[in-house]
Design an enzyme around this catalytic site. Structure first.
Site, mmCIF file in Angstrom:
data_model
loop_
_atom_site.group_PDB
_atom_site.id
_atom_site.type_symbol
_atom_site.label_atom_id
_atom_site.label_comp_id
_atom_site.label_asym_id
_atom_site.label_seq_id
_atom_site.Cartn_x
_atom_site.Cartn_y
_atom_site.Cartn_z
ATOM 1 N N HIS A 100 0.833 -1.279 -0.039
ATOM 2 C CA HIS A 100 0.081 -0.075 -0.041
ATOM 3 C C HIS A 100 0.992 1.341 0.052
ATOM 4 O O HIS A 100 1.815 1.290 1.029
ATOM 5 C CB HIS A 100 -1.041 0.017 1.295
ATOM 6 N N HIS A 102 1.322 5.297 0.777
ATOM 7 C CA HIS A 102 0.552 6.392 1.754
ATOM 8 C C HIS A 102 0.778 7.401 1.024
ATOM 9 O O HIS A 102 1.990 7.955 0.429
ATOM 10 C CB HIS A 102 1.273 6.394 2.920
HETATM 11 P P1 5GP Z 1 2.056 0.273 7.120
HETATM 12 O O1 5GP Z 1 2.597 0.266 8.470
HETATM 13 O O2 5GP Z 1 1.866 -1.424 7.037
HETATM 14 O O3 5GP Z 1 2.823 0.929 6.000
HETATM 15 O O4 5GP Z 1 0.743 1.028 7.220
HETATM 16 C C1 5GP Z 1 -0.589 0.310 7.704
HETATM 17 C C2 5GP Z 1 -1.631 1.294 7.482
HETATM 18 O O5 5GP Z 1 -2.966 0.852 7.442
HETATM 19 C C3 5GP Z 1 -1.570 2.067 9.019
HETATM 20 O O6 5GP Z 1 -1.243 3.377 8.796
HETATM 21 C C4 5GP Z 1 -2.824 1.950 9.580
HETATM 22 O O7 5GP Z 1 -3.531 3.177 10.253
HETATM 23 C C5 5GP Z 1 -3.607 1.421 8.546
HETATM 24 N N1 5GP Z 1 -4.786 0.542 8.596
HETATM 25 C C6 5GP Z 1 -4.736 -0.727 9.552
HETATM 26 N N2 5GP Z 1 -5.779 -1.275 9.544
HETATM 27 C C7 5GP Z 1 -6.785 -0.525 8.785
HETATM 28 C C8 5GP Z 1 -7.989 -0.812 8.544
HETATM 29 O O8 5GP Z 1 -8.650 -1.709 8.731
HETATM 30 N N3 5GP Z 1 -8.712 0.163 7.792
HETATM 31 C C9 5GP Z 1 -8.057 1.266 7.276
HETATM 32 N N4 5GP Z 1 -8.560 2.184 6.385
HETATM 33 N N5 5GP Z 1 -6.673 1.392 7.690
HETATM 34 C C10 5GP Z 1 -6.135 0.506 8.183
#
Ligand code: 5GP
Ligand code: ZN
Length: 143
Positions: A100, A102
């Site tokens: 994903h 950001h």
């Molecule tokens: P990572 O640390 O993997 O790059 O970022 C994961 C992101 O996914 C985090 O910013 C977290 O807030 C978001 N996130 C985790 N679970 C969910 C969810 O169920 N729904 C949404 N909309 N965001 C999520």
């Protein structure tokens, strides 16, 4: 779809999300725990763990959606800029194993820092090491 993947569940509509863009291959929605107002995640609908696991076309589609959304996201929250980034792999802080991107709006007074601040001082590499690394990347990139 991967079992036990929260983002696959969002794609499947099993978990609600605030969708801001959707097409056949890509979905974008607001982060549930935003680092800033407007913090948006852009994902391929198919499950791929890492950036490099996506087929080339899909990677291009994901980036095209990020590119398309930056301006609307910044406008929606009157941002002064944005940090556009992937945490790629657990060691890099990737918590959800479905790749994903950001888009995090930035503001003049937000106290945030640049991506460079993730690291302390960089490694001390001599010219030969830099040449070897560059050659290795260039060789692999040609395949
Ligand atoms: P990572 O640390 O993997 O790059 O970022 C994961 C992101 O996914 C985090 O910013 C977290 O807030 C978001 N996130 C985790 N679970 C969910 C969810 O169920 N729904 C949404 N909309 N965001 C999520
Ligand atoms: Zn998934």
């Amino acid at each position: 779809m991967s079992d036990d993947c929260i983002f696959c569940s969002i794609v499947a509509g099993e978990i609600p999300s605030r969708t801001v863009y959707e097409d056949d291959d890509v979905l974008a929605f607001l982060d549930a725990n935003p680092l800033a107002p407007g913090h948006t995640l852009v994902i391929p609908k198919d499950h791929h763990e890492h950036v490099q696991d996506m087929p080339n076309d899909l990677a291009g589609d994901v980036f095209a959606v990020m590119h398309r959304l930056v301006e609307p996201i910044e406008s929606a929250v009157d941002a002064d800029g944005s940090t556009v980034a992937f945490n790629n792999g657990e060691v890099a802080g990737q918590e959800v194993p479905h790749t994903h991107g950001h888009v995090v709006p930035r503001f003049d007074d937000d106290g945030g820092r640049p991506i460079h601040s993730i690291f302390g001082s960089g490694p001390d590499l001599d010219d030969d090491e830099l040449d070897d690394i560059a050659a290795s990347i260039a060789d692999d990139a040609e395949d």
